[in-house]
Enzyme design. Structure first.
Site, PDB file in Angstrom:
ATOM      1  N   SER A 155       0.760  -1.176  -0.034  1.00  0.00           N
ATOM      2  CA  SER A 155      -0.074   0.070  -0.077  1.00  0.00           C
ATOM      3  C   SER A 155       0.868   1.218   0.044  1.00  0.00           C
ATOM      4  O   SER A 155       1.932   1.030   0.640  1.00  0.00           O
ATOM      5  CB  SER A 155      -0.853   0.091   1.254  1.00  0.00           C
ATOM      6  N   TYR A 202      -0.968  -0.604  10.433  1.00  0.00           N
ATOM      7  CA  TYR A 202      -1.473  -1.107   8.976  1.00  0.00           C
ATOM      8  C   TYR A 202      -0.122  -0.620   7.934  1.00  0.00           C
ATOM      9  O   TYR A 202       0.462  -1.479   7.357  1.00  0.00           O
ATOM     10  CB  TYR A 202      -2.619  -0.660   8.497  1.00  0.00           C
TER      11      TYR A 202
HETATM   12  P1  NAP Z   1     -11.474  -5.934   1.254  1.00  0.00           P
HETATM   13  O1  NAP Z   1     -12.162  -5.457   0.350  1.00  0.00           O
HETATM   14  O2  NAP Z   1     -11.629  -5.615   2.784  1.00  0.00           O
HETATM   15  O3  NAP Z   1     -11.444  -7.508   1.034  1.00  0.00           O
HETATM   16  C1  NAP Z   1     -10.662  -8.376   1.758  1.00  0.00           C
HETATM   17  C2  NAP Z   1     -10.566  -9.825   1.326  1.00  0.00           C
HETATM   18  O4  NAP Z   1      -9.491 -10.468   2.172  1.00  0.00           O
HETATM   19  C3  NAP Z   1     -11.697 -10.717   1.410  1.00  0.00           C
HETATM   20  O5  NAP Z   1     -11.951 -11.553   0.449  1.00  0.00           O
HETATM   21  C4  NAP Z   1     -11.635 -11.250   2.861  1.00  0.00           C
HETATM   22  O6  NAP Z   1     -12.724 -12.279   2.955  1.00  0.00           O
HETATM   23  C5  NAP Z   1     -10.165 -11.643   2.906  1.00  0.00           C
HETATM   24  N1  NAP Z   1      -9.837 -11.792   4.073  1.00  0.00           N
HETATM   25  C6  NAP Z   1      -9.789 -10.942   5.268  1.00  0.00           C
HETATM   26  N2  NAP Z   1      -9.036 -11.368   6.361  1.00  0.00           N
HETATM   27  C7  NAP Z   1      -8.438 -12.806   5.628  1.00  0.00           C
HETATM   28  C8  NAP Z   1      -7.706 -13.665   6.410  1.00  0.00           C
HETATM   29  N3  NAP Z   1      -7.329 -13.719   7.664  1.00  0.00           N
HETATM   30  N4  NAP Z   1      -7.388 -14.714   5.423  1.00  0.00           N
HETATM   31  C9  NAP Z   1      -8.067 -14.834   4.460  1.00  0.00           C
HETATM   32  N5  NAP Z   1      -8.720 -14.090   3.504  1.00  0.00           N
HETATM   33  C10 NAP Z   1      -9.004 -12.830   4.439  1.00  0.00           C
HETATM   34  O7  NAP Z   1      -9.954  -5.447   1.013  1.00  0.00           O
HETATM   35  P2  NAP Z   1      -9.348  -4.531  -0.369  1.00  0.00           P
HETATM   36  O8  NAP Z   1      -9.695  -3.445  -0.138  1.00  0.00           O
HETATM   37  O9  NAP Z   1      -9.886  -5.413  -1.552  1.00  0.00           O
HETATM   38  O10 NAP Z   1      -7.608  -4.883  -0.116  1.00  0.00           O
HETATM   39  C11 NAP Z   1      -6.975  -6.027  -0.621  1.00  0.00           C
HETATM   40  C12 NAP Z   1      -5.492  -5.974  -0.404  1.00  0.00           C
HETATM   41  O11 NAP Z   1      -5.225  -4.650  -0.855  1.00  0.00           O
HETATM   42  C13 NAP Z   1      -5.273  -5.573   1.107  1.00  0.00           C
HETATM   43  O12 NAP Z   1      -4.216  -6.427   1.311  1.00  0.00           O
HETATM   44  C14 NAP Z   1      -5.157  -4.461   1.227  1.00  0.00           C
HETATM   45  O13 NAP Z   1      -4.326  -3.806   2.392  1.00  0.00           O
HETATM   46  C15 NAP Z   1      -4.572  -3.780   0.000  1.00  0.00           C
HETATM   47  N6  NAP Z   1      -4.773  -2.561  -0.074  1.00  0.00           N
HETATM   48  C16 NAP Z   1      -5.965  -1.778  -0.314  1.00  0.00           C
HETATM   49  C17 NAP Z   1      -6.366  -0.578  -0.409  1.00  0.00           C
HETATM   50  C18 NAP Z   1      -7.501  -0.007  -0.544  1.00  0.00           C
HETATM   51  O14 NAP Z   1      -7.813   1.473  -0.600  1.00  0.00           O
HETATM   52  N7  NAP Z   1      -8.729  -0.886  -0.596  1.00  0.00           N
HETATM   53  C19 NAP Z   1      -5.203   0.242  -0.635  1.00  0.00           C
HETATM   54  C20 NAP Z   1      -3.904  -0.269  -0.598  1.00  0.00           C
HETATM   55  C21 NAP Z   1      -3.625  -1.384  -0.288  1.00  0.00           C
HETATM   56  P3  NAP Z   1     -14.061 -12.515   3.794  1.00  0.00           P
HETATM   57  O15 NAP Z   1     -14.992 -11.561   3.155  1.00  0.00           O
HETATM   58  O16 NAP Z   1     -14.436 -13.991   3.573  1.00  0.00           O
HETATM   59  O17 NAP Z   1     -13.446 -12.189   5.247  1.00  0.00           O
END
Ligand code: NAP
Length: 250
Positions: free
Chosen positions: A145, A159
């Site tokens: 990130s 985080y």
């Molecule tokens: P999200 O919408 O919250 O989705 C999270 C996903 O991870 C869901 O499929 C969830 O499954 C799964 N998950 C959560 N805890 C888990 C665990 N302990 N083991 C296995 N699966 C797990 O997240 P996102 O925004 O798409 O983010 C994805 C990645 O990108 C993350 O690493 C995040 O830090 C990174 N990121 C996101 C952003 C942003 O702005 N969105 C920015 C920078 C980086 P369930 O629904 O079944 O719990």
């Protein structure tokens, strides 16, 4: 890479992971869709991917739980074509908090999922991909990130620090396995429109963020998936140890 190879996307059931799973399926790659809690969402995505004509499998596992990670990779071995790629996408963030108010349980959970989970899944992938273990090579993409460079003061320094660890992990592992046919890279998204923000209680984060982003808006999950699939692509043979910012200039 034969089209029958597989990509495992952790946290693949929604958000960036789901967009990545769709992008992989459109390229004809089989996809393992890992999730933690929401079986229905994962299965609905698997049905959608199968509708595109590829093999897909929903895989429940908490990536922070070693036994569950081992069981997940055993299912990939048994039920999908040979593994080619791992997307270490599963990640969590807690509600906004200052460091002075943090407790150990929160720190341990964030680092267990975001850092240890990525290490464990990479280890299992390497045992299958590395020529050192009789594999035919492959590609690992870690989700970092831009928080790792900005620090996220006043919101979630924990985080941001976990993503700093992912940056270092990416560079170190890339160099460790570069001569073994495995490329390791990271994508560093900016603020992307997914449920992660509301899940952490920051319901207005997306609305407030646009003004501070040079390109003038938050990003979409498919814009991150594009970078991930470029890094996974078997034709991308010389990119390793790279950290790709996809953050609208932030
Ligand atoms: P999200 O919408 O919250 O989705 C999270 C996903 O991870 C869901 O499929 C969830 O499954 C799964 N998950 C959560 N805890 C888990 C665990 N302990 N083991 C296995 N699966 C797990 O997240 P996102 O925004 O798409 O983010 C994805 C990645 O990108 C993350 O690493 C995040 O830090 C990174 N990121 C996101 C952003 C942003 O702005 N969105 C920015 C920078 C980086 P369930 O629904 O079944 O719990």
């Amino acid at each position: 890479m034969p089209q029958t190879r597989s990509i495992l996307v952790t946290g693949g059931s929604r958000g960036i992971g789901a967009a990545c799973a769709r992008a992989c399926a459109r390229r004809g790659w089989a996809v393992g869709v890992n999730y933690a809690h929401d079986a229905a969402a994962a299965q609905a995505l698997v049905d959608e991917l199968q509708g595109l004509g590829v093999q897909a499998l929903a895989l429940q596992a908490d990536v922070a739980d070693e036994a569950q990670v081992l069981a997940m990779f055993a299912r990939v071995d048994a039920e999908l074509p040979p593994l080619w790629g791992l997307v270490n996408n599963a990640g969590i963030v807690g509600p906004a908090i200052r460091v002075e108010a943090l407790d150990l349980a929160r720190l341990q959970r964030i680092f267990a999922v975001n850092v240890a989970g990525s290490f464990l899944c990479a280890r299992e992938a390497l045992r299958r991909l590395s020529t050192r273990h009789g594999g035919h090579g492959g590609s690992i993409v870690n989700l970092s990130s831009v928080a790792s460079t900005l620090g996220s003061a006043g919101i979630y320094v924990d985080y941001a620090a976990s993503k700093g660890a992912i940056d270092t992990f990416t560079v170190g592992l890339a160099r460790e396995v570069a001569a073994e046919g495995v490329r390791v890279n990271a994508v560093r998204p900016g603020i992307i429109d997914t449920e992660i923000h509301a899940g952490a209680g920051m319901t207005d984060r997306l609305q407030q963020a646009a003004a501070g982003i040079p390109i003038g808006r938050v990003g979409r999950a498919d814009e991150i998936a594009l970078g991930i699939t470029w890094l996974l692509d078997p034709e991308n043979t010389y990119t390793t140890g790279a950290i790709l910012d996809i953050a609208g200039g932030r």
